[in-house]
Structures are given as structure tokens and as C-alpha cells.
Design a protein around this motif. Structure first.
Motif, PDB file in Angstrom:
ATOM      1  N   ARG A  71      92.888 -48.252  33.654  1.00  7.04           N
ATOM      2  CA  ARG A  71      92.658 -48.540  35.071  1.00  7.04           C
ATOM      3  C   ARG A  71      91.570 -47.648  35.658  1.00  7.04           C
ATOM      4  O   ARG A  71      90.886 -48.049  36.602  1.00  7.04           O
ATOM      5  CB  ARG A  71      93.957 -48.351  35.857  1.00  7.04           C
ATOM      6  CG  ARG A  71      95.047 -49.356  35.513  1.00  7.04           C
ATOM      7  CD  ARG A  71      96.268 -49.149  36.406  1.00  7.04           C
ATOM      8  NE  ARG A  71      97.371 -50.001  36.020  1.00  7.04           N
ATOM      9  CZ  ARG A  71      97.499 -51.271  36.377  1.00  7.04           C
ATOM     10  NH1 ARG A  71      96.579 -51.825  37.151  1.00  7.04           N
ATOM     11  NH2 ARG A  71      98.536 -51.981  35.966  1.00  7.04           N
ATOM     12  N   ARG A  72      91.397 -46.447  35.127  1.00  9.79           N
ATOM     13  CA  ARG A  72      90.418 -45.515  35.682  1.00  9.79           C
ATOM     14  C   ARG A  72      89.012 -45.724  35.139  1.00  9.79           C
ATOM     15  O   ARG A  72      88.062 -45.131  35.656  1.00  9.79           O
ATOM     16  CB  ARG A  72      90.849 -44.072  35.419  1.00  9.79           C
ATOM     17  CG  ARG A  72      92.068 -43.643  36.222  1.00  9.79           C
ATOM     18  CD  ARG A  72      92.270 -42.138  36.117  1.00  9.79           C
ATOM     19  NE  ARG A  72      92.479 -41.708  34.751  1.00  9.79           N
ATOM     20  CZ  ARG A  72      93.659 -41.623  34.165  1.00  9.79           C
ATOM     21  NH1 ARG A  72      94.749 -41.968  34.830  1.00  9.79           N
ATOM     22  NH2 ARG A  72      93.779 -41.208  32.912  1.00  9.79           N
ATOM     23  N   ASP A  74      85.453 -46.865  34.819  1.00  9.46           N
ATOM     24  CA  ASP A  74      84.496 -47.399  35.778  1.00  9.46           C
ATOM     25  C   ASP A  74      83.211 -47.751  35.031  1.00  9.46           C
ATOM     26  O   ASP A  74      82.611 -46.889  34.388  1.00  9.46           O
ATOM     27  CB  ASP A  74      84.213 -46.359  36.864  1.00  9.46           C
ATOM     28  CG  ASP A  74      83.285 -46.897  37.944  1.00  9.46           C
ATOM     29  OD1 ASP A  74      82.893 -48.072  37.864  1.00  9.46           O
ATOM     30  OD2 ASP A  74      82.963 -46.130  38.870  1.00  9.46           O
ATOM     31  N   HIS A  76      80.350 -48.004  36.120  1.00  3.28           N
ATOM     32  CA  HIS A  76      79.236 -47.215  36.620  1.00  3.28           C
ATOM     33  C   HIS A  76      79.384 -45.737  36.291  1.00  3.28           C
ATOM     34  O   HIS A  76      78.551 -44.928  36.717  1.00  3.28           O
ATOM     35  CB  HIS A  76      79.117 -47.405  38.129  1.00  3.28           C
ATOM     36  CG  HIS A  76      78.728 -48.796  38.517  1.00  3.28           C
ATOM     37  ND1 HIS A  76      77.420 -49.243  38.504  1.00  3.28           N
ATOM     38  CD2 HIS A  76      79.477 -49.861  38.887  1.00  3.28           C
ATOM     39  CE1 HIS A  76      77.380 -50.510  38.874  1.00  3.28           C
ATOM     40  NE2 HIS A  76      78.611 -50.913  39.113  1.00  3.28           N
ATOM     41  N   ASP A  77      80.423 -45.377  35.568  1.00  7.85           N
ATOM     42  CA  ASP A  77      80.603 -44.004  35.092  1.00  7.85           C
ATOM     43  C   ASP A  77      80.929 -44.071  33.606  1.00  7.85           C
ATOM     44  O   ASP A  77      82.059 -43.829  33.181  1.00  7.85           O
ATOM     45  CB  ASP A  77      81.726 -43.312  35.868  1.00  7.85           C
ATOM     46  CG  ASP A  77      81.856 -41.843  35.485  1.00  7.85           C
ATOM     47  OD1 ASP A  77      80.896 -41.298  34.894  1.00  7.85           O
ATOM     48  OD2 ASP A  77      82.911 -41.241  35.760  1.00  7.85           O
ATOM     49  N   ARG A  80      83.602 -42.612  29.385  1.00  6.63           N
ATOM     50  CA  ARG A  80      85.026 -42.270  29.368  1.00  6.63           C
ATOM     51  C   ARG A  80      85.728 -43.098  28.301  1.00  6.63           C
ATOM     52  O   ARG A  80      85.559 -44.310  28.216  1.00  6.63           O
ATOM     53  CB  ARG A  80      85.647 -42.536  30.737  1.00  6.63           C
ATOM     54  CG  ARG A  80      87.129 -42.193  30.812  1.00  6.63           C
ATOM     55  CD  ARG A  80      87.651 -42.351  32.221  1.00  6.63           C
ATOM     56  NE  ARG A  80      87.053 -41.386  33.127  1.00  6.63           N
ATOM     57  CZ  ARG A  80      87.338 -41.315  34.412  1.00  6.63           C
ATOM     58  NH1 ARG A  80      88.194 -42.154  34.950  1.00  6.63           N
ATOM     59  NH2 ARG A  80      86.758 -40.406  35.167  1.00  6.63           N
ATOM     60  N   THR A 275      79.544 -45.742  47.289  1.00  7.56           N
ATOM     61  CA  THR A 275      79.906 -46.191  45.937  1.00  7.56           C
ATOM     62  C   THR A 275      79.531 -47.647  45.718  1.00  7.56           C
ATOM     63  O   THR A 275      80.092 -48.311  44.849  1.00  7.56           O
ATOM     64  CB  THR A 275      81.420 -46.014  45.705  1.00  7.56           C
ATOM     65  OG1 THR A 275      82.143 -46.725  46.730  1.00  7.56           O
ATOM     66  CG2 THR A 275      81.803 -44.544  45.752  1.00  7.56           C
ATOM     67  N   THR A 277      77.816 -51.036  44.531  1.00 10.08           N
ATOM     68  CA  THR A 277      77.260 -51.459  43.235  1.00 10.08           C
ATOM     69  C   THR A 277      76.207 -52.538  43.395  1.00 10.08           C
ATOM     70  O   THR A 277      75.772 -53.131  42.410  1.00 10.08           O
ATOM     71  CB  THR A 277      78.382 -51.971  42.311  1.00 10.08           C
ATOM     72  OG1 THR A 277      79.068 -53.069  42.962  1.00 10.08           O
ATOM     73  CG2 THR A 277      79.369 -50.866  42.014  1.00 10.08           C
TER      74      THR A 277
END
Length: 315
Positions: A71-72, A74, A76-77, A80, A275, A277
Motif C-alpha cells: 500500500r505504501r 508510490d 513517484h518514489d 522501495r 504532490t 502528478t
């Protein structure tokens, strides 16, 4: 061991423990259960359920952690990945499949973004060339034609012709300015430092203080272009929307990274847009990701907005 067999073994151990407790202890149930016997059975049943929950909880915790990490994630990050210590076989395979999927998605996204931005830059160059070579030349011809008409026209028309000449000259300058914005010739000819200085001095009605440090780590051409475009988009947004009097452009090195900061003293950006997009912020974020960097936009504590781009030189 698979999760299925772990659950089977836990439940089997709980049942065996309950049976042994009935065999070893003096507890018994008569044909007509008494209140004491019912109380013992209820208490034993609750203990068995609680013990079962506690033992199974240890098995399913890694799965819950995997779900939380999913769920975490992203887009755009990037970077992970799921990492779980001593998971069950099914959870381990699920985590590996999810990480492999992220690798494929990020690689495809990076490739598609690179192609899209390359096409955008090529189109910018084409439009800038056509504006300069065709529209600019046409307007220059109009200026020269008006000069010839001015010499032959009656005196009472000289004022109108001069106004038309000035409008045509202004059109030529506007076309050249648009062409320079579409194609950063200063970046190709003079380098990033001079291009940013020229960009900072090109805004009218907005005072841009700039500080570009020397001896910065060498960036790739794509990274130089990303720095320039982010600075250009940030300052353009300040001039159009921020209602600011001054802006600050800084390019420096921090912990081996090249850091670009563009800040202003304007009205500040709404938190929901930091934030985003899509739009201008989304385009800058996409460029940062493509160049292997990270973009952060935040509203300053007192007033104004700061755009920060961190780029790490390619090995």
C-alpha cells in the motif's frame, strides 16, 4: 514450511493439548452437565481459542507487513521494495513476485518517460526552429517593407506606419524570446552555469537572485537539461502565479549531490498541489525521476514556495 501446513500443525497441537488436558485433569462431563462443568468447558474453550489466535498471529504477521508495504509503494518514489524476515514460503514467493513486478514497471515507466521526453524536446527544437526561421523572418520582412512604405508614403501616414513598424519589431522580439525558451541554446553553447544565469536575468517584473556554485560534480547532458527545465518551469510558475516580488535560484553541492533550489516570497502553493502528478509539478517530477533524481515541492513556513531538485551524478 508452507503456510498451509503451519496452520494445520498449530490447530492440531491446540486440539491435542485440549484432549491431553481432559485426560490428565480430573475434569469430566456428566450426562446432565452441571453449572461447574459448563463453566470449566467455557473457560477451556476460550483458552483454546485465545491460544490458537496467538499462535496463528505469528504466522500471518509477515503477510500483513507485506500488504502494508504494498500500500505504501508510490510510483513517484521508486526504489522501495518488500523485505520480510523469515516469512512463510507463500509469503516469500508473493514478495518476490511483487518486487519483480515493481522492477518491470519501473523499467518500462523509465523507458516510456525517456521516449516521451525525448520526443517533447525534439518537438520543442522543431517549433523553435520554425518560429525563428519562418515566422521571425516573415516579421523581419514586414519591418523592412514598412520602412520602404514609410519613405514613399505621404506625411500624414508616417505616424501610423511607425506604429506598425514598432508592433512588427515587438513581434520579432517575442518570437525570438519564445524560440529561446523552447530551445535552451545557452545550455548547449555555454553550459549549465551560464544558462541558469541567463535564465535568471530573462524575467521582467520579477527580481531573481541567483547563486550558482563552481566546481560542481559533472552531470550527464540529460541531467543538465533536467536542472535547466525544472528551474525554467519553477521560475515561470513564480512569475505567473505566485504574486512574488523576488525569487531565489541556487545550485550547489550537498553530500555528493547537485541540489537546485528555487524559492520565492509569493502567496505560497496549496498543499494539495505539492504532490501533484500532473501539470507543471508533475512534469518536473517526471524529469527528476528520469534523470535519476528526486523533486520535492513545499510551502515555506512564512510565505512562498520552494522547489528542490536533488541529482546524483551518473557513475
Amino acid at each position: 514450511m508452507s503456510m498451509f501446513w503451519r496452520v494445520v500443525i498449530v490447530n492440531a497441537l491446540v486440539v491435542v493439548g485440549a484432549v491431553l488436558a481432559l485426560v490428565v485433569t480430573p475434569a469430566s462431563v456428566s450426562a446432565t452437565p452441571t453449572a461447574a462443568e459448563i463453566e470449566v468447558l467455557v473457560t477451556g474453550g476460550v483458552l483454546v481459542i485465545v491460544l490458537n489466535v496467538l499462535l496463528l498471529r505469528r504466522i500471518f504477521v509477515p503477510l500483513e507487513r507485506l500488504t502494508g508495504t504494498m500500500r505504501r509503494v508510490d510510483p513517484h518514489d521508486p526504489g522501495r521494495r518488500v523485505a520480510i524476515r523469515r516469512p512463510a514460503a507463500e509469503v516469500r514467493e508473493l514478495a518476490k513476485a511483487f518486487n519483480d513486478m515493481l522492477d518491470r514497471l519501473e523499467a518500462e515507466r523509465h523507458g516510456s518517460a525517456r521516449r516521451a521526453l525525448a520526443a517533447t524536446e525534439a518537438e520543442r527544437v522543431r517549433v523553435a526552429r520554425e518560429l525563428h526561421d519562418q515566422v521571425g523572418q516573415t516579421l523581419t520582412g514586414v519591418v523592412l517593407a514598412l520602412e520602404e512604405i514609410h519613405r514613399r508614403a505621404p506625411a500624414n501616414l508616417h505616424g501610423d506606419i511607425v506604429e506598425a513598424q514598432e508592433a512588427a519589431r515587438a513581434g520579432v522580439e517575442e518570437v525570438r524570446e519564445i524560440a529561446r525558451g523552447l530551445r535552451p541554446g545557452a545550455l548547449e553553447e555555454l553550459g549549465l552555469r551560464s544558462a541558469l544565469t541567463t535564465l535568471a536575468n530573462s524575467f521582467t517584473g520579477l527580481r531573481v537572485r541567483h547563486s550558482v556554485h563552481t566546481d560542481l560534480p559533472v552531470l550527464s547532458p540529460d541531467q543538465d537539461l533536467a536542472v535547466y527545465r525544472v528551474a525554467q518551469e519553477s521560475l515561470t510558475n513564480v512569475a505567473r502565479h505566485a504574486q512574488a516580488r523576488t525569487a531565489q535560484l541556487e545550485l550547489e553541492e550537498e553530500d555528493g549531490a547537485v541540489v537546485l533550489r528555487v524559492s520565492d516570497d509569493g502567496c505560497g502553493i496549496p498543499v494539495i498541489h505539492t504532490t501533484a502528478t500532473d501539470g507543471g509539478v508533475g512534469g518536473m517530477r517526471e524529469r527528476a525521476l528520469l534523470a535519476g533524481g528526486r523533486l520535492r515541492v513545499r510551502a515555506l513556513p512564512e510565505r512562498g514556495t520552494e522547489v528542490r531538485l536533488d541529482l546524483w551524478p551518473s557513475p
